[in-house]
Design a protein around this motif. Structure first.
Motif, PDB file in Angstrom:
ATOM      1  N   TRP A 224      12.622 -15.627  92.385  1.00 51.49           N
ATOM      2  CA  TRP A 224      13.641 -16.669  92.540  1.00 51.49           C
ATOM      3  C   TRP A 224      13.228 -17.919  91.789  1.00 51.49           C
ATOM      4  O   TRP A 224      12.062 -18.303  91.785  1.00 51.49           O
ATOM      5  N   THR A 225      14.198 -18.544  91.142  1.00 50.59           N
ATOM      6  CA  THR A 225      13.954 -19.827  90.502  1.00 50.59           C
ATOM      7  C   THR A 225      15.179 -20.703  90.773  1.00 50.59           C
ATOM      8  O   THR A 225      15.981 -20.380  91.661  1.00 50.59           O
ATOM      9  N   GLN A 226      15.293 -21.825  90.077  1.00 52.08           N
ATOM     10  CA  GLN A 226      16.420 -22.741  90.297  1.00 52.08           C
ATOM     11  C   GLN A 226      17.130 -22.984  88.972  1.00 52.08           C
ATOM     12  O   GLN A 226      16.482 -23.068  87.938  1.00 52.08           O
ATOM     13  N   ALA A 227      18.447 -23.094  89.015  1.00 51.98           N
ATOM     14  CA  ALA A 227      19.204 -23.548  87.840  1.00 51.98           C
ATOM     15  C   ALA A 227      20.454 -24.239  88.343  1.00 51.98           C
ATOM     16  O   ALA A 227      21.055 -23.800  89.336  1.00 51.98           O
ATOM     17  N   LEU A 228      20.821 -25.312  87.693  1.00 51.68           N
ATOM     18  CA  LEU A 228      22.010 -26.086  88.060  1.00 51.68           C
ATOM     19  C   LEU A 228      21.962 -26.457  89.547  1.00 51.68           C
ATOM     20  O   LEU A 228      22.987 -26.469  90.234  1.00 51.68           O
ATOM     21  N   GLY A 229      20.762 -26.709  90.054  1.00 52.81           N
ATOM     22  CA  GLY A 229      20.594 -27.133  91.451  1.00 52.81           C
ATOM     23  C   GLY A 229      20.794 -26.008  92.450  1.00 52.81           C
ATOM     24  O   GLY A 229      20.963 -26.275  93.647  1.00 52.81           O
ATOM     25  N   LYS A 230      20.782 -24.758  91.977  1.00 57.30           N
ATOM     26  CA  LYS A 230      21.019 -23.643  92.900  1.00 57.30           C
ATOM     27  C   LYS A 230      19.910 -22.594  92.768  1.00 57.30           C
ATOM     28  O   LYS A 230      19.333 -22.439  91.688  1.00 57.30           O
ATOM     29  N   PRO A 231      19.659 -21.853  93.863  1.00 64.11           N
ATOM     30  CA  PRO A 231      18.706 -20.748  93.748  1.00 64.11           C
ATOM     31  C   PRO A 231      19.252 -19.687  92.791  1.00 64.11           C
ATOM     32  O   PRO A 231      20.446 -19.376  92.838  1.00 64.11           O
ATOM     33  N   LEU A 232      18.376 -19.188  91.946  1.00 66.56           N
ATOM     34  CA  LEU A 232      18.799 -18.202  90.938  1.00 66.56           C
ATOM     35  C   LEU A 232      17.873 -16.994  90.996  1.00 66.56           C
ATOM     36  O   LEU A 232      16.647 -17.144  90.992  1.00 66.56           O
ATOM     37  N   LEU A 233      18.473 -15.814  91.076  1.00 71.77           N
ATOM     38  CA  LEU A 233      17.697 -14.568  91.084  1.00 71.77           C
ATOM     39  C   LEU A 233      17.947 -13.804  89.791  1.00 71.77           C
ATOM     40  O   LEU A 233      19.081 -13.389  89.526  1.00 71.77           O
TER      41      LEU A 233
END
Ligand code: URA
Length: 263
Positions: A224-233
Motif C-alpha cells: 500500500w502507498t498513497q496517491a492524491l491523498g488516498k490509499p493506493l494498492l
C-alpha cells in the motif's frame, strides 16, 4: 522473407522480450564484460530526452497550445463526471484519439469505495466504449467478485468504479507513452477527485507510473502507498495474470489485503 522483414521481426521479438523482462521487474542492464565505473568520465551523462522520471515532468508539445496546460484547464473546470466526460471527449490534443472508435470513460458505480484504474482500452473496449470488457476484464470481474465487489452493484459498499489512464486505444495495444500519460493526468486526477473513492487500486505499470511516478508493478504490487491523498494498492494487470497464472496467488493475497482495508 526479405532482409527488411527479418530485421523487423527480430526488432519486435527483441522489444517484446525486453518488455517482458521489465514487467518481471528487471531494472538494470548487465553487460557481457564488466565495466570499471571509476574509470569513466566524472561528468554525469546528460539525460537523453525529457522522458523524465515522472509524467508530470514532461515538456509541453512544441508549437501551438501546451496539451498538458489545456488538459489541466478543462479538467479543473469540470464540476461533474458528465462534464468531465464531455471535456475528455472534446480534447483533441492526443493523437491516439484519431485512431480510436470510442472515448472509453468509465464503468461501474460512482459511489463505490473502490476505484480501479487500468491502463488503456483494448480492441473490445474500443468497440463497446466501456473499460475492461474483454478477457482481461472478465478476469478482473471474477477477481473482485471473489471479495464481494462488483461494478454492477448499486450498494456503495460492494461496488466498483472502473476507469483507465488513457481513454483511447493505442495502436496495436502498445503502452501509452509518458507524454500521452502526462496529457491525461489532469483528467485522471479530476476523475478521482469527483468520484472521491476510499481507496484506489492501480492495475499494471501505466496507472502505477501515472499516479506515483514508480515503475515495476511486479515489485510494487501488494504494498500500500498513497496517491492524491488516498490509499493506493498496486496490483498486477489481469492481462498479465492471464499470461502468468502462477502470479494469481499473489493477486489473491492483494485482494485479501484490500478486503481487510475495507472492513
Ligand atoms: N486493459 C486495461 O488496462 N483497460 C481496459 O479497459 C482493458 C484492458
Amino acid at each position: 522473407m526479405g532482409i527488411a522483414a527479418i530485421i523487423a521481426e527480430d526488432w519486435h521479438a527483441a522489444l517484446a522480450a525486453l518488455a517482458w523482462q521489465v514487467e518481471a521487474g528487471a531494472d538494470e542492464i548487465i553487460l557481457d564484460a564488466p565495466v570499471n565505473r571509476y574509470e569513466l568520465a566524472a561528468e554525469a551523462p546528460k539525460p537523453l530526452s525529457a522522458k523524465a522520471s515522472s509524467p508530470a515532468a514532461l515538456p509541453a508539445a512544441s508549437g501551438g497550445a501546451d496539451p498538458v496546460a489545456v488538459a489541466k484547464e478543462v479538467a479543473e473546470q469540470a464540476q461533474t463526471l458528465g462534464a468531465l466526460q464531455a471535456a475528455l471527449t472534446d480534447f483533441d490534443h492526443c493523437d491516439l484519439k484519431k485512431g480510436a472508435r470510442n472515448t472509453v470513460f468509465s464503468d461501474g458505480n460512482p459511489q463505490a469505495r473502490v476505484l480501479i484504474l487500468g491502463e488503456a482500452p483494448g480492441a473490445e473496449e474500443d468497440r463497446e466504449g466501456r473499460p475492461f470488457v474483454g478477457r482481461a476484464g472478465q478476469l478482473l470481474d471474477r477477481m473482485f467478485a471473489a471479495i464481494g465487489l462488483s461494478r454492477s452493484s448499486a450498494d456503495a459498499d460492494s461496488a466498483l468504479y472502473i476507469t483507465n489512464v488513457m481513454p483511447w486505444r493505442p495502436p496495436g495495444n502498445r503502452d501509452p507513452e509518458p507524454a500521452e500519460i502526462a496529457m491525461m493526468l489532469p483528467f485522471v486526477e479530476r476523475h478521482i477527485a469527483l468520484v472521491d473513492p476510499k481507496v484506489i487500486v492501480v492495475v499494471g505499470n501505466t496507472p502505477l507510473f501515472a499516479l506515483t511516478g514508480a515503475k515495476g508493478i511486479l515489485r510494487a504490487r501488494g504494498t500500500w502507498t498513497q496517491a492524491l491523498g488516498k490509499p493506493l494498492l498496486p496490483m498486477a494487470h489481469p492481462a498479465y495474470l492471464l499470461r502468468n497464472p502462477s502470479a494469481k496467488r499473489e493477486a489473491w493475497a492483494d485482494l485479501l489485503s484490500l478486503r481487510t482495508r475495507l472492513r
